[in-house]
Design a protein around this motif. Structure first.
Motif, short mmCIF file in Angstrom:
data_model
loop_
_atom_site.label_atom_id
_atom_site.label_comp_id
_atom_site.label_asym_id
_atom_site.label_seq_id
_atom_site.Cartn_x
_atom_site.Cartn_y
_atom_site.Cartn_z
N ALA A 13 -14.43 -16.21 -12.38
CA ALA A 13 -15.62 -16.59 -12.23
C ALA A 13 -16.32 -16.31 -10.93
CB ALA A 13 -15.80 -18.03 -12.60
N LEU A 14 -15.47 -16.51 -9.79
CA LEU A 14 -15.82 -16.38 -8.51
C LEU A 14 -16.23 -14.96 -8.23
CD1 LEU A 14 -13.52 -18.69 -6.49
CD2 LEU A 14 -15.88 -18.88 -6.73
N GLU A 15 -15.57 -14.03 -9.07
CA GLU A 15 -16.15 -12.84 -8.86
C GLU A 15 -17.38 -12.20 -9.26
OE1 GLU A 15 -12.97 -10.27 -10.66
OE2 GLU A 15 -11.35 -10.96 -9.24
N HIS A 16 -18.04 -13.09 -9.83
CA HIS A 16 -19.30 -12.84 -10.42
C HIS A 16 -20.19 -13.87 -9.84
CE1 HIS A 16 -17.79 -10.20 -13.51
NE2 HIS A 16 -16.88 -10.91 -13.91
N ASN A 17 -19.77 -14.96 -8.87
CA ASN A 17 -20.69 -15.81 -8.22
C ASN A 17 -20.87 -15.45 -6.65
OD1 ASN A 17 -20.56 -18.20 -6.45
ND2 ASN A 17 -21.80 -18.91 -8.35
N SER A 18 -21.96 -15.69 -6.28
CA SER A 18 -22.22 -14.97 -4.90
C SER A 18 -22.55 -16.31 -3.93
CB SER A 18 -23.36 -13.76 -4.84
OG SER A 18 -24.45 -14.42 -5.29
N THR A 19 -22.77 -17.39 -4.45
CA THR A 19 -23.21 -18.58 -3.62
C THR A 19 -22.29 -19.51 -3.12
OG1 THR A 19 -23.87 -19.93 -5.93
CG2 THR A 19 -25.64 -18.41 -4.86
N LEU A 20 -21.16 -19.65 -4.26
CA LEU A 20 -20.17 -20.86 -3.60
C LEU A 20 -19.32 -20.32 -2.36
CD1 LEU A 20 -19.07 -23.79 -4.80
CD2 LEU A 20 -17.41 -22.42 -5.81
N VAL A 21 -19.41 -21.45 -1.40
CA VAL A 21 -18.70 -21.02 -0.11
C VAL A 21 -17.38 -21.96 0.29
CG1 VAL A 21 -20.54 -19.95 0.98
CG2 VAL A 21 -20.51 -22.44 1.15
N ASP A 22 -17.28 -23.17 -0.66
CA ASP A 22 -16.47 -24.29 -0.26
C ASP A 22 -15.98 -24.69 -1.83
OD1 ASP A 22 -14.62 -25.59 1.04
OD2 ASP A 22 -16.24 -27.11 1.66
N LEU A 23 -14.74 -24.74 -1.79
CA LEU A 23 -14.17 -25.30 -3.13
C LEU A 23 -12.61 -25.84 -2.94
CD1 LEU A 23 -14.25 -25.78 -6.22
CD2 LEU A 23 -13.39 -23.48 -6.64
N GLN A 24 -12.39 -26.94 -3.23
CA GLN A 24 -11.24 -27.78 -3.05
C GLN A 24 -10.27 -27.44 -4.41
OE1 GLN A 24 -7.96 -28.60 -2.07
NE2 GLN A 24 -9.17 -29.52 -0.45
N VAL A 25 -9.17 -26.70 -4.53
CA VAL A 25 -8.45 -26.62 -5.66
C VAL A 25 -7.05 -27.05 -5.58
CG1 VAL A 25 -9.64 -24.42 -6.29
CG2 VAL A 25 -7.88 -24.24 -4.94
N HIS A 26 -6.73 -27.44 -4.45
CA HIS A 26 -5.15 -27.96 -4.24
C HIS A 26 -5.38 -29.44 -4.97
CE1 HIS A 26 -4.30 -25.02 -1.21
NE2 HIS A 26 -5.45 -25.14 -0.76
N GLY A 27 -3.97 -29.62 -5.59
CA GLY A 27 -4.07 -30.83 -6.54
C GLY A 27 -4.87 -30.89 -7.67
N CYS A 28 -5.09 -29.84 -8.41
CA CYS A 28 -5.86 -29.78 -9.27
C CYS A 28 -4.95 -29.40 -10.81
CB CYS A 28 -7.05 -28.79 -9.49
SG CYS A 28 -8.22 -29.10 -7.98
N GLY A 29 -3.65 -29.98 -10.61
CA GLY A 29 -2.98 -29.57 -11.87
C GLY A 29 -2.30 -28.32 -11.79
N CYS A 30 -2.59 -27.29 -11.12
CA CYS A 30 -1.52 -26.02 -11.12
C CYS A 30 -0.34 -26.30 -10.43
CB CYS A 30 -2.48 -25.13 -10.09
SG CYS A 30 -2.65 -24.99 -8.63
N TYR A 31 0.75 -25.49 -10.73
CA TYR A 31 1.87 -25.86 -10.35
C TYR A 31 2.12 -25.63 -8.99
CZ TYR A 31 7.19 -25.66 -10.56
OH TYR A 31 8.25 -25.92 -10.13
N GLU A 32 2.65 -26.74 -8.26
CA GLU A 32 2.73 -26.68 -6.76
C GLU A 32 4.10 -27.00 -6.23
OE1 GLU A 32 -0.13 -29.61 -5.31
OE2 GLU A 32 -1.79 -28.21 -5.95
N GLY A 33 5.09 -27.11 -7.14
CA GLY A 33 6.46 -27.45 -6.51
C GLY A 33 7.17 -27.43 -7.62
N PRO A 34 8.60 -27.55 -7.26
CA PRO A 34 9.99 -27.56 -8.50
C PRO A 34 9.95 -29.02 -8.93
CG PRO A 34 10.82 -27.66 -6.17
CD PRO A 34 9.20 -27.50 -5.96
N LYS A 35 10.43 -29.01 -10.29
CA LYS A 35 10.63 -30.25 -10.94
C LYS A 35 11.99 -30.13 -11.21
CE LYS A 35 6.14 -30.60 -13.01
NZ LYS A 35 5.11 -30.71 -14.24
N ASP A 36 12.64 -31.25 -11.21
CA ASP A 36 14.21 -31.45 -11.40
C ASP A 36 14.42 -30.81 -12.86
OD1 ASP A 36 14.41 -32.88 -9.14
OD2 ASP A 36 14.20 -34.85 -10.02
N GLY A 37 15.65 -30.00 -12.98
CA GLY A 37 15.97 -29.44 -14.08
C GLY A 37 15.29 -28.17 -14.55
N ALA A 38 13.92 -27.87 -13.92
CA ALA A 38 13.52 -26.83 -14.43
C ALA A 38 13.75 -25.69 -13.84
CB ALA A 38 12.01 -26.88 -13.87
N GLU A 39 13.67 -24.46 -14.65
CA GLU A 39 14.35 -23.23 -14.24
C GLU A 39 13.08 -22.34 -13.91
OE1 GLU A 39 16.48 -21.62 -17.50
OE2 GLU A 39 18.10 -23.07 -17.48
#
Length: 215
Positions: A13-39
């Motif tokens: 979406a950002l590739e088609h948007n030219s106005t947004l200049v600031d966005l916080q995406v950290h901590g939004c549910g994307c994978y950020e670290g290992p979980k016990d037992g996860a391969e």
């Protein structure tokens, strides 16, 4: 929480948007670290990090563009608060330098201009030369680590010889100037009374005698 899939859609979406200049995406549910037992958690974490970095890079470049436009407006307005400009490392290229030169042509406030490692080539140098023919306040010009060759330096030399009487120092280290360009520059100095310091280290000059005479 938008998760990995949401982040992917967001990048598209950002590739088609030219106005947004600031966005916080950290901590939004994307994978950020290992979980016990996860391969394969290393690959997942790396992929998530790359996606977040991609968004950060897109918005960072956009903020730079926005700030550059704001700077040009202030220069055209002759804002007395802008007396020095440091764009070191900002790859504005010939097009950006040309727009900057136009904004500085009639400016009476800026005295120092840093354009080191900005992707300036001969075309950009020619634009700056046109600016120097009109601008009578810039004292120090730093153009090191760019792609300026003999033709670009010749244009700047003409400006110094024919009209500019205010530039005191010119830094051109790490460019592509050869013997032809430095010889032309040296002869132009006969008609210039203001320039006191010129630096051409790490260029393509083999006439070291001319370089020593510039010191």
């Amino acid at each position: 929480e938008i998760g990995d899939k949401g982040v992917v859609y967001l990048i598209g979406a950002l590739e088609h948007n030219s106005t947004l200049v600031d966005l916080q995406v950290h901590g939004c549910g994307c994978y950020e670290g290992p979980k016990d037992g996860a391969e394969g958690h290393g690959n997942l974490a790396a992929a998530a990090t790359n996606r977040i970095r991609q968004i950060d890079d897109i918005l960072y470049d956009r903020r730079i563009d926005s700030n550059f436009e704001s700077l040009l407006e202030r220069l055209f307005d002759d804002d007395f608060r802008v007396t020095g400009i440091d764009l070191t490392g900002r790859q504005i290229g010939a097009k950006g330098v040309t727009r900057l030169a136009e904004a500085l042509a009639d400016n009476t406030q800026v005295r120092q201009l840093w354009l080191r490692d900005c992707g300036v080539d001969d075309d950009g140098a020619m634009a700056l030369a046109s600016c120097l023919e009109q601008n009578m306040t810039i004292v120090d010009l730093f153009l090191g680590s760019n792609h300026i060759g003999d033709e670009g330096l010749k244009s700047i030399s003409d400006a110094l010889a024919l009209s500019n009487l205010t530039l005191v120092s010119l830094e051109m280290d790490g460019n592509r100037v050869g013997d032809s360009g430095i010889d032309y520059f040296y002869r132009a100095l006969d008609k210039n009374t203001s320039l006191l310091v010129a630096s051409f280290e790490n260029n393509r000059i083999e006439d070291f005698e001319k370089l020593e005479m510039l010191q």
